[in-house]
Design a protein around this motif. Structure first.
Motif, PDB file in Angstrom:
ATOM      1  N   ALA A  40       2.640   8.886  -4.223  1.00  8.06           N
ATOM      2  CA  ALA A  40       3.543  10.031  -3.474  1.00  8.06           C
ATOM      3  C   ALA A  40       2.614  10.795  -2.410  1.00  8.06           C
ATOM      4  O   ALA A  40       2.943  10.868  -1.378  1.00  8.06           O
ATOM      5  N   SER A  51      13.132  13.510   0.452  1.00  8.41           N
ATOM      6  CA  SER A  51      12.942  13.070  -1.015  1.00  8.41           C
ATOM      7  C   SER A  51      13.393  11.789  -1.241  1.00  8.41           C
ATOM      8  O   SER A  51      13.048  10.880  -1.678  1.00  8.41           O
ATOM      9  N   HIS A  52      14.596  11.531  -0.546  1.00  6.41           N
ATOM     10  CA  HIS A  52      15.380  10.070  -0.454  1.00  6.41           C
ATOM     11  C   HIS A  52      14.285   9.137  -0.076  1.00  6.41           C
ATOM     12  O   HIS A  52      14.100   8.024  -0.579  1.00  6.41           O
ATOM     13  N   ALA A  55      11.538   8.418  -2.451  1.00  3.64           N
ATOM     14  CA  ALA A  55      12.109   7.750  -3.384  1.00  3.64           C
ATOM     15  C   ALA A  55      11.977   6.228  -3.117  1.00  3.64           C
ATOM     16  O   ALA A  55      11.559   5.132  -3.824  1.00  3.64           O
ATOM     17  N   LYS A  56      12.275   5.962  -1.866  1.00  2.00           N
ATOM     18  CA  LYS A  56      12.711   4.472  -1.283  1.00  2.00           C
ATOM     19  C   LYS A  56      11.144   4.018  -1.016  1.00  2.00           C
ATOM     20  O   LYS A  56      10.700   2.898  -1.720  1.00  2.00           O
ATOM     21  N   CYS A  60      11.732   4.141  -6.517  1.00  4.15           N
ATOM     22  CA  CYS A  60      12.186   4.891  -7.691  1.00  4.15           C
ATOM     23  C   CYS A  60      13.270   5.432  -7.444  1.00  4.15           C
ATOM     24  O   CYS A  60      13.627   5.728  -6.421  1.00  4.15           O
ATOM     25  N   ASN A  61      14.232   5.593  -8.556  1.00  3.62           N
ATOM     26  CA  ASN A  61      15.175   6.239  -8.512  1.00  3.62           C
ATOM     27  C   ASN A  61      15.357   7.874  -8.398  1.00  3.62           C
ATOM     28  O   ASN A  61      14.178   8.481  -8.543  1.00  3.62           O
ATOM     29  N   ALA A  62      16.363   8.554  -8.171  1.00  3.19           N
ATOM     30  CA  ALA A  62      16.445  10.113  -7.691  1.00  3.19           C
ATOM     31  C   ALA A  62      16.051  10.879  -8.753  1.00  3.19           C
ATOM     32  O   ALA A  62      15.289  11.607  -8.741  1.00  3.19           O
ATOM     33  N   ASN A  64      14.066   9.755 -11.415  1.00  2.00           N
ATOM     34  CA  ASN A  64      12.579   9.516 -11.581  1.00  2.00           C
ATOM     35  C   ASN A  64      11.775  10.293 -10.475  1.00  2.00           C
ATOM     36  O   ASN A  64      10.796  11.077 -10.910  1.00  2.00           O
ATOM     37  N   MET A  65      12.399  10.611  -9.277  1.00  2.00           N
ATOM     38  CA  MET A  65      11.782  11.196  -8.185  1.00  2.00           C
ATOM     39  C   MET A  65      11.497  12.680  -8.575  1.00  2.00           C
ATOM     40  O   MET A  65      10.729  13.303  -8.242  1.00  2.00           O
ATOM     41  N   THR A  66      12.740  13.323  -9.030  1.00  2.00           N
ATOM     42  CA  THR A  66      12.998  14.723  -9.188  1.00  2.00           C
ATOM     43  C   THR A  66      11.811  15.113 -10.226  1.00  2.00           C
ATOM     44  O   THR A  66      10.865  16.020 -10.209  1.00  2.00           O
TER      45      THR A  66
END
Length: 140
Positions: A40, A51-52, A55-56, A60-62, A64-66
């Motif tokens: 990251a 953030s999206h 994640a891309k 990873c999905n949202a 997991n990103m959070t």
């Protein structure tokens, strides 16, 4: 049961990749950072990143990103701000500590890769790269 040479080479390639990856991730962990956190940091530029999009980049999905960003915030490496153009979008930006860590770790990680790959000569590295490129392209 005797496997084919192709299968043996595949397993050796897989084992080499997994071993090198594990070594590099362990070296990062010695600096108090996980691979996803380092990955990251690598992708967050001076202007920040939505953030999206991050994640891309990290695949990873949202949710997991959070969690990832929450932990990085707790370490004072990043912070969130609303995008000026679209308040629904959160930008992830580096703190001064995050910038310092990124500037320190990226060259160190590259050096670790170079040291690990240093078991091969320059000629061997060129040959391996050529062979891997051929495998990637699928040429026979």
């Amino acid at each position: 049961m005797n496997g084919s040479l192709e299968l043996e080479v595949y397993k050796a390639l897989r084992d080499a990749y997994n071993g090198i990856k594990r070594e590099l991730h362990n070296k990062l962990a010695q600096n108090g950072i996980t691979w996803p956190q380092f990955h990251a940091l690598y992708h967050i530029g001076d202007e920040g990143i939505p953030s999206h999009e991050l994640a891309k980049e990290l695949n990873c999905n949202a949710s997991n990103m959070t969690g990832l960003i929450d932990r990085m915030e707790q370490n004072n490496w990043v912070y969130r701000v609303h995008c000026k153009d679209d308040r629904r979008v959160w930008l992830i930006k580096l703190t001064e500590e995050g910038k310092r860590l990124k500037e320190e770790l990226i060259p160190r990680h590259q050096k670790n890769i170079e040291e690990r790959m240093g078991v091969l000569s320059q000629e061997e590295l060129k040959t391996l790269k050529s062979l891997l490129d051929k495998l990637i392209k699928g040429n026979h």
